[in-house]
Enzyme design. Structure first.
Site, PDB file in Angstrom:
ATOM      1  N   CYS A 136      63.522  22.898  54.280  1.00  0.00           N
ATOM      2  CA  CYS A 136      63.759  23.601  53.016  1.00  0.00           C
ATOM      3  C   CYS A 136      64.956  23.050  52.239  1.00  0.00           C
ATOM      4  O   CYS A 136      65.069  23.277  51.038  1.00  0.00           O
ATOM      5  CB  CYS A 136      63.952  25.094  53.266  1.00  0.00           C
ATOM      6  SG  CYS A 136      62.569  25.874  54.127  1.00  0.00           S
TER       7      CYS A 136
ATOM      8  N   HIS B 143      67.078  27.447  46.887  1.00  0.00           N
ATOM      9  CA  HIS B 143      65.863  27.516  47.692  1.00  0.00           C
ATOM     10  C   HIS B 143      65.621  28.990  48.005  1.00  0.00           C
ATOM     11  O   HIS B 143      66.546  29.733  48.313  1.00  0.00           O
ATOM     12  CB  HIS B 143      66.029  26.739  49.004  1.00  0.00           C
ATOM     13  CG  HIS B 143      65.039  27.157  50.040  1.00  0.00           C
ATOM     14  ND1 HIS B 143      63.684  27.007  49.855  1.00  0.00           N
ATOM     15  CD2 HIS B 143      65.199  27.748  51.243  1.00  0.00           C
ATOM     16  CE1 HIS B 143      63.050  27.488  50.915  1.00  0.00           C
ATOM     17  NE2 HIS B 143      63.947  27.941  51.766  1.00  0.00           N
TER      18      HIS B 143
ATOM     19  N   ASN C  25      57.685  31.072  50.150  1.00  0.00           N
ATOM     20  CA  ASN C  25      58.601  30.015  50.567  1.00  0.00           C
ATOM     21  C   ASN C  25      57.854  28.688  50.535  1.00  0.00           C
ATOM     22  O   ASN C  25      56.979  28.443  51.358  1.00  0.00           O
ATOM     23  CB  ASN C  25      59.117  30.318  51.978  1.00  0.00           C
ATOM     24  CG  ASN C  25      60.096  29.270  52.480  1.00  0.00           C
ATOM     25  OD1 ASN C  25      60.293  28.231  51.864  1.00  0.00           O
ATOM     26  ND2 ASN C  25      60.713  29.536  53.624  1.00  0.00           N
TER      27      ASN C  25
END
Length: 327
Positions: A113, A254, A284
């Protein structure tokens, strides 16, 4: 000193939408449970036959168009991903070929991520030293094929998407990337992983039977880790540039979980309104999350010349970091 600047942004999300109500029919969960714990309402799922590089190329073309340059102008391509088309070769060379960026060298970056933030930092080094003039950084993930759809703790979280940034020298000395700050802690690697399919646990009947080729995570520990390390990462960036929290105009983050973002901003004393949130629509998307958020805020006219943008990301590794940019 040559400052690097983001010249163009782009994003892409597949057409298919998987809602929380859809998931209620697949696993033992509810819309209320997912929304309360994550803030996610829906996520995008790639079409059959659609590959990670396909999504990356669409996002890249949008970013190139905004930057006013062609694929032939690119000197290098970085694709941040943990879900490449195949283990070998890199997703980046697939993107290079599909774009027709024959001059560029290309490679993948694995920081989960935090990948796009890591990619931005690498691009900045090549720009600031004059080794490159145009760098394409893409965060692209096709996570719907890496989740265990019987595990309600993970399958509700992830979505497919790609985000891109074209980076080059800043034409205005008052604008550009001020600094990036990267960190990792391999001691926390077990919090989020795909344990099977590598050299430690090669693909086998046992790996497949035990779903070791799918994402495994400890959400509670990740939350605690993220809330502990992200505020100091932002403060580190501010201190490095002689700035204060009150100087921040926008947070581009993020987005793994809305509760993490809310907790981090609360600890920093930054109003939630300063952060562009789209987790409810995409879930996500790992390395794609930060550049997609940046692109949406950019195209919405949210980012004004001279604004101070603070970026933050955290992912498997554990890998995390921050960046400051004068827009």
């Amino acid at each position: 000193m040559i400052y690097s600047h983001i010249l163009g942004t782009g994003g892409y999300a597949p057409k298919r939408i998987l809602t929380n109500q859809d998931l209620e029919k697949m696993v033992a969960t509810t819309d209320a449970w997912i929304t309360e714990r994550t803030g996610i309402k829906e996520r995008r799922i790639a079409a059959e036959g659609e590959a990670t590089s396909d999504m990356a190329v669409v996002a890249a073309r949008h970013a190139l168009a905004m930057a006013g340059c062609s694929a032939e102008d690119l000197d290098m391509i970085i694709v941040a991903t943990v879900s490449a088309d195949m283990p070998l070769p890199s997703c980046a060379v697939m993107v290079q070929a599909k774009l027709g960026a024959s001059r560029a060298f290309a490679f993948d970056l694995s920081a989960a991520c935090a990948g796009s933030l890591y990619g931005l930092s690498i691009a900045d080094q090549f720009i600031s030293t004059g080794k490159a003039k145009r760098v394409l950084v893409v965060g692209a993930e096709l996570l719907s094929r890496l989740v265990d759809w019987s595990d309600r703790n993970t399958c509700v979280l992830f979505g497919d998407a790609a985000g891109a940034m074209v980076i080059g020298p800043a034409s205005d000395p008052e604008r550009g990337l001020l600094s990036t700050h990267l960190h990792s802690d391999g001691g926390a690697a077990g919090m989020l992983s795909i344990p099977g399919g590598g050299s430690l646990h090669p693909q086998s009947e046992e790996v497949l039977a035990n779903n070791m080729h799918k994402i495994a995570m400890n959400g509670r520990e990740i939350y605690k880790f993220a809330v502990r390390v992200l505020p100091p990462a932002i403060l580190e960036a501010l201190d490095a540039n002689g700035l204060q929290v009150s100087d921040i105009d926008h947070i581009v983050s993020h987005q793994a979980n809305a509760r993490i973002v809310e907790s981090v901003l609360d600890r920093l004393g930054v109003p939630l309104e300063k952060c562009w949130l789209n987790l409810d629509r995409y879930g996500n998307t790992s390395s794609a999350s930060l550049p997609i958020s940046l692109d949406e805020a950019n195209r919405a006219g949210r980012l004004k010349k001279g604004d101070l943008i603070a970026m933050m990301a955290i992912g498997a590794g554990m890998a995390w970091g921050s960046a400051l940019m004068r827009w």
